[in-house]
Design a protein around this motif. Structure first.
Motif, PDB file in Angstrom:
ATOM      1  N   ASP A  24      36.300  51.340  56.521  1.00  0.00           N
ATOM      2  CA  ASP A  24      36.668  52.031  57.754  1.00  0.00           C
ATOM      3  C   ASP A  24      35.519  52.834  58.351  1.00  0.00           C
ATOM      4  O   ASP A  24      35.625  53.334  59.458  1.00  0.00           O
ATOM      5  CB  ASP A  24      37.846  52.975  57.489  1.00  0.00           C
ATOM      6  CG  ASP A  24      39.124  52.203  57.173  1.00  0.00           C
ATOM      7  OD1 ASP A  24      39.226  51.046  57.614  1.00  0.00           O
ATOM      8  OD2 ASP A  24      39.994  52.761  56.490  1.00  0.00           O
ATOM      9  N   CYS A  25      34.439  53.002  57.607  1.00  0.00           N
ATOM     10  CA  CYS A  25      33.295  53.738  58.129  1.00  0.00           C
ATOM     11  C   CYS A  25      32.029  53.244  57.447  1.00  0.00           C
ATOM     12  O   CYS A  25      32.077  52.596  56.410  1.00  0.00           O
ATOM     13  CB  CYS A  25      33.454  55.241  57.902  1.00  0.00           C
ATOM     14  SG  CYS A  25      33.321  55.742  56.182  1.00  0.00           S
ATOM     15  N   GLU A  26      30.912  53.541  58.070  1.00  0.00           N
ATOM     16  CA  GLU A  26      29.618  53.139  57.528  1.00  0.00           C
ATOM     17  C   GLU A  26      28.646  54.294  57.673  1.00  0.00           C
ATOM     18  O   GLU A  26      28.561  54.922  58.722  1.00  0.00           O
ATOM     19  CB  GLU A  26      29.093  51.910  58.278  1.00  0.00           C
ATOM     20  CG  GLU A  26      27.811  51.336  57.691  1.00  0.00           C
ATOM     21  CD  GLU A  26      27.396  50.035  58.370  1.00  0.00           C
ATOM     22  OE1 GLU A  26      26.211  49.675  58.248  1.00  0.00           O
ATOM     23  OE2 GLU A  26      28.247  49.408  59.025  1.00  0.00           O
ATOM     24  N   GLU A  27      27.927  54.573  56.602  1.00  0.00           N
ATOM     25  CA  GLU A  27      26.973  55.674  56.624  1.00  0.00           C
ATOM     26  C   GLU A  27      25.888  55.423  57.664  1.00  0.00           C
ATOM     27  O   GLU A  27      25.431  54.300  57.854  1.00  0.00           O
ATOM     28  CB  GLU A  27      26.334  55.840  55.245  1.00  0.00           C
ATOM     29  CG  GLU A  27      25.393  57.015  55.135  1.00  0.00           C
ATOM     30  CD  GLU A  27      24.795  57.143  53.748  1.00  0.00           C
ATOM     31  OE1 GLU A  27      23.547  57.124  53.637  1.00  0.00           O
ATOM     32  OE2 GLU A  27      25.581  57.250  52.779  1.00  0.00           O
ATOM     33  N   SER A  28      25.478  56.474  58.340  1.00  0.00           N
ATOM     34  CA  SER A  28      24.458  56.371  59.383  1.00  0.00           C
ATOM     35  C   SER A  28      23.116  55.922  58.810  1.00  0.00           C
ATOM     36  O   SER A  28      22.756  56.279  57.689  1.00  0.00           O
ATOM     37  CB  SER A  28      24.280  57.731  60.061  1.00  0.00           C
ATOM     38  OG  SER A  28      23.146  57.739  60.905  1.00  0.00           O
ATOM     39  N   LYS A  29      22.387  55.193  59.621  1.00  0.00           N
ATOM     40  CA  LYS A  29      21.042  54.779  59.211  1.00  0.00           C
ATOM     41  C   LYS A  29      20.104  55.977  59.122  1.00  0.00           C
ATOM     42  O   LYS A  29      19.002  55.873  58.565  1.00  0.00           O
ATOM     43  CB  LYS A  29      20.483  53.751  60.194  1.00  0.00           C
ATOM     44  CG  LYS A  29      20.407  54.217  61.643  1.00  0.00           C
ATOM     45  CD  LYS A  29      20.033  53.056  62.553  1.00  0.00           C
ATOM     46  CE  LYS A  29      20.116  53.427  64.016  1.00  0.00           C
ATOM     47  NZ  LYS A  29      19.878  52.269  64.908  1.00  0.00           N
ATOM     48  N   TRP A  30      20.533  57.129  59.665  1.00  0.00           N
ATOM     49  CA  TRP A  30      19.721  58.348  59.568  1.00  0.00           C
ATOM     50  C   TRP A  30      20.142  59.223  58.385  1.00  0.00           C
ATOM     51  O   TRP A  30      19.684  60.362  58.275  1.00  0.00           O
ATOM     52  CB  TRP A  30      19.779  59.125  60.872  1.00  0.00           C
ATOM     53  CG  TRP A  30      19.017  58.438  61.964  1.00  0.00           C
ATOM     54  CD1 TRP A  30      17.660  58.266  62.042  1.00  0.00           C
ATOM     55  CD2 TRP A  30      19.549  57.805  63.121  1.00  0.00           C
ATOM     56  NE1 TRP A  30      17.326  57.575  63.178  1.00  0.00           N
ATOM     57  CE2 TRP A  30      18.475  57.270  63.869  1.00  0.00           C
ATOM     58  CE3 TRP A  30      20.845  57.618  63.622  1.00  0.00           C
ATOM     59  CZ2 TRP A  30      18.642  56.581  65.068  1.00  0.00           C
ATOM     60  CZ3 TRP A  30      21.021  56.933  64.801  1.00  0.00           C
ATOM     61  CH2 TRP A  30      19.923  56.419  65.514  1.00  0.00           C
ATOM     62  N   GLY A  31      21.013  58.707  57.541  1.00  0.00           N
ATOM     63  CA  GLY A  31      21.382  59.438  56.346  1.00  0.00           C
ATOM     64  C   GLY A  31      22.780  60.002  56.379  1.00  0.00           C
ATOM     65  O   GLY A  31      23.370  60.211  57.443  1.00  0.00           O
ATOM     66  N   ILE A  36      23.413  64.064  64.435  1.00  0.00           N
ATOM     67  CA  ILE A  36      22.948  63.925  65.830  1.00  0.00           C
ATOM     68  C   ILE A  36      22.737  62.487  66.264  1.00  0.00           C
ATOM     69  O   ILE A  36      22.416  62.233  67.427  1.00  0.00           O
ATOM     70  CB  ILE A  36      21.669  64.746  66.072  1.00  0.00           C
ATOM     71  CG1 ILE A  36      20.501  64.228  65.216  1.00  0.00           C
ATOM     72  CG2 ILE A  36      21.924  66.222  65.815  1.00  0.00           C
ATOM     73  CD1 ILE A  36      19.161  64.850  65.596  1.00  0.00           C
ATOM     74  N   GLY A  37      22.921  61.524  65.374  1.00  0.00           N
ATOM     75  CA  GLY A  37      22.877  60.133  65.765  1.00  0.00           C
ATOM     76  C   GLY A  37      21.633  59.729  66.518  1.00  0.00           C
ATOM     77  O   GLY A  37      20.505  59.996  66.095  1.00  0.00           O
ATOM     78  N   SER A  38      21.837  59.107  67.671  1.00  0.00           N
ATOM     79  CA  SER A  38      20.724  58.535  68.427  1.00  0.00           C
ATOM     80  C   SER A  38      19.765  59.577  68.987  1.00  0.00           C
ATOM     81  O   SER A  38      18.679  59.230  69.456  1.00  0.00           O
ATOM     82  CB  SER A  38      21.256  57.676  69.578  1.00  0.00           C
ATOM     83  OG  SER A  38      21.976  58.475  70.498  1.00  0.00           O
ATOM     84  N   ALA A  39      20.126  60.857  68.929  1.00  0.00           N
ATOM     85  CA  ALA A  39      19.179  61.897  69.350  1.00  0.00           C
ATOM     86  C   ALA A  39      17.961  61.918  68.437  1.00  0.00           C
ATOM     87  O   ALA A  39      16.924  62.488  68.794  1.00  0.00           O
ATOM     88  CB  ALA A  39      19.852  63.267  69.361  1.00  0.00           C
ATOM     89  N   ASN A  40      18.064  61.284  67.256  1.00  0.00           N
ATOM     90  CA  ASN A  40      16.902  61.126  66.382  1.00  0.00           C
ATOM     91  C   ASN A  40      15.810  60.295  67.043  1.00  0.00           C
ATOM     92  O   ASN A  40      14.661  60.298  66.597  1.00  0.00           O
ATOM     93  CB  ASN A  40      17.310  60.458  65.065  1.00  0.00           C
ATOM     94  CG  ASN A  40      18.036  61.402  64.124  1.00  0.00           C
ATOM     95  OD1 ASN A  40      17.447  62.285  63.529  1.00  0.00           O
ATOM     96  ND2 ASN A  40      19.352  61.211  63.996  1.00  0.00           N
ATOM     97  N   LEU A  41      16.173  59.561  68.110  1.00  0.00           N
ATOM     98  CA  LEU A  41      15.212  58.704  68.799  1.00  0.00           C
ATOM     99  C   LEU A  41      14.330  59.476  69.779  1.00  0.00           C
ATOM    100  O   LEU A  41      13.404  58.910  70.363  1.00  0.00           O
ATOM    101  CB  LEU A  41      15.948  57.576  69.530  1.00  0.00           C
ATOM    102  CG  LEU A  41      16.702  56.589  68.631  1.00  0.00           C
ATOM    103  CD1 LEU A  41      17.580  55.668  69.463  1.00  0.00           C
ATOM    104  CD2 LEU A  41      15.723  55.780  67.790  1.00  0.00           C
ATOM    105  N   VAL A  42      14.630  60.756  69.997  1.00  0.00           N
ATOM    106  CA  VAL A  42      13.752  61.577  70.839  1.00  0.00           C
ATOM    107  C   VAL A  42      12.497  61.897  70.027  1.00  0.00           C
ATOM    108  O   VAL A  42      12.569  62.517  68.975  1.00  0.00           O
ATOM    109  CB  VAL A  42      14.445  62.885  71.258  1.00  0.00           C
ATOM    110  CG1 VAL A  42      13.487  63.728  72.097  1.00  0.00           C
ATOM    111  CG2 VAL A  42      15.720  62.603  72.037  1.00  0.00           C
TER     112      VAL A  42
END
Length: 314
Positions: A24-31, A36-42
């Motif tokens: 039902d869920c998957e751990e984020s590629k950022w840990g 903050i999710g895609s804000a890591n791309l800043v």
């Protein structure tokens, strides 16, 4: 023997439950601790690259003006009062050292009204939000994780895709939808590309064409991004997805799609932010397809969403 059997069965049930939860869920590629999710791309590099898009020195607001009459997803509303504390009957505030007077304001509002950012704790599925956070993060006093106050300044390259022109319309109709094929075709026609860390905005003509002339119709339906399109944008690792509509996806939804399921794909599954009711028309009419995007939202601890006014610089 019986106790061992019961223990074995309990262990098996626990393992099965754990397996089902994992699906039902998957751990984020950022840990596992990321909020903050895609804000890591800043990054400094992407910010410097976006600066190169500022050629005319123009700045345009992407937020619309809102008030108590602005329609919103029910039961959301806004009320504003301007007051003059301790100045009844024309009294002046001599404590200032002079006969001063001032205005203050009190606002009672839902923060998911008008131009807004949807944070990663907004929409989930099967009891989970982004990065396997469960429903217990949703305290009545504010989110204990994934609050919109955590979002750092979103700065980067933005592109506007004119889906209305691609559809041969000035204003797309409620329920009109677009996916991967239409996005690729519109981008090719405009001569723009979509890259990792980009903010992708769609122009449908909906807000300019409907908000003032028919506010009831504006909030009752909309054109938008279907689930296929949401999954395509997620595969490109974009930072945010937005539109000149109040909910991003089409209402009524595309055939086979759940209503607002693109929210689940982008927010829960990929940590990609949503930007609703963006003022895209003026930028397109100025002949601009790509620009520098800058957003710093109000940081009220624990909010799910926030009213915003991003700036387009070009």
């Amino acid at each position: 023997m019986k106790k061992r059997l019961i223990a074995s069965l309990a262990c098996s049930v626990a393992l099965i439950a754990g397996s089902l939860s994992a699906q039902d869920c998957e751990e984020s590629k950022w840990g596992a601790e990321d909020e903050i999710g895609s804000a890591n791309l800043v990054t400094p590099e992407r910010t410097m690259a976006a600066l190169e898009l500022v050629k005319q020195g123009k700045s345009v607001p992407l937020g619309i003006v809102i008030d108590s009459e602005t329609p919103a997803f029910a039961p959301r509303s806004l009320n504003l009062q301007v007051v003059q504390p301790n100045q009844q009957g024309g009294a002046k505030l001599t404590a200032f050292g002079y006969p001063g007077n001032y205005n203050d304001d009190i606002i009672q509002t839902w923060v998911g009204i008008g131009s807004q950012i949807d944070g990663l704790g907004h929409l989930g599925e099967k009891g989970y939000y982004y990065n396997c956070n469960k429903e217990d993060i949703s305290a009545i006093t504010g989110l204990t994780k994934l609050g919109a106050h955590n979002i750092p300044p979103l700065v980067g390259r933005a592109v506007i895709l004119d889906m209305a022109s691609h559809a041969g319309k000035e204003v797309m109709d409620a329920g009109d939808n677009f996916g991967e094929a239409e996005i690729k075709a519109a981008a090719e026609a405009q001569g723009v590309s979509i890259g990792e860390g980009d903010i992708v905005l769609f122009h449908t003509g909906w807000t300019e064409g409907k908000l003032e002339s028919d506010p009831t119709a504006w909030v009752s339906g909309e054109p938008g991004l279907n689930v296929n399109g949401a999954r395509y944008l997620a595969s490109l690792n974009v930072m945010a997805v937005g539109a000149d509509t109040w909910g991003i996806e089409p209402i009524p939804p595309a055939e086979g799609d759940g209503a607002f399921y693109g929210h689940v794909v982008l927010l829960k599954e990929n940590g990609i932010y949503l930007l609703e009711t963006m003022n895209t028309g003026p930028i397109l009419r100025d002949g601009v397809n790509e620009f520098m995007f800058v957003l710093g939202q109000a940081r009220i601890r624990g909010t799910v969403q926030m009213i915003i006014n991003p700036v387009a610089l070009y």
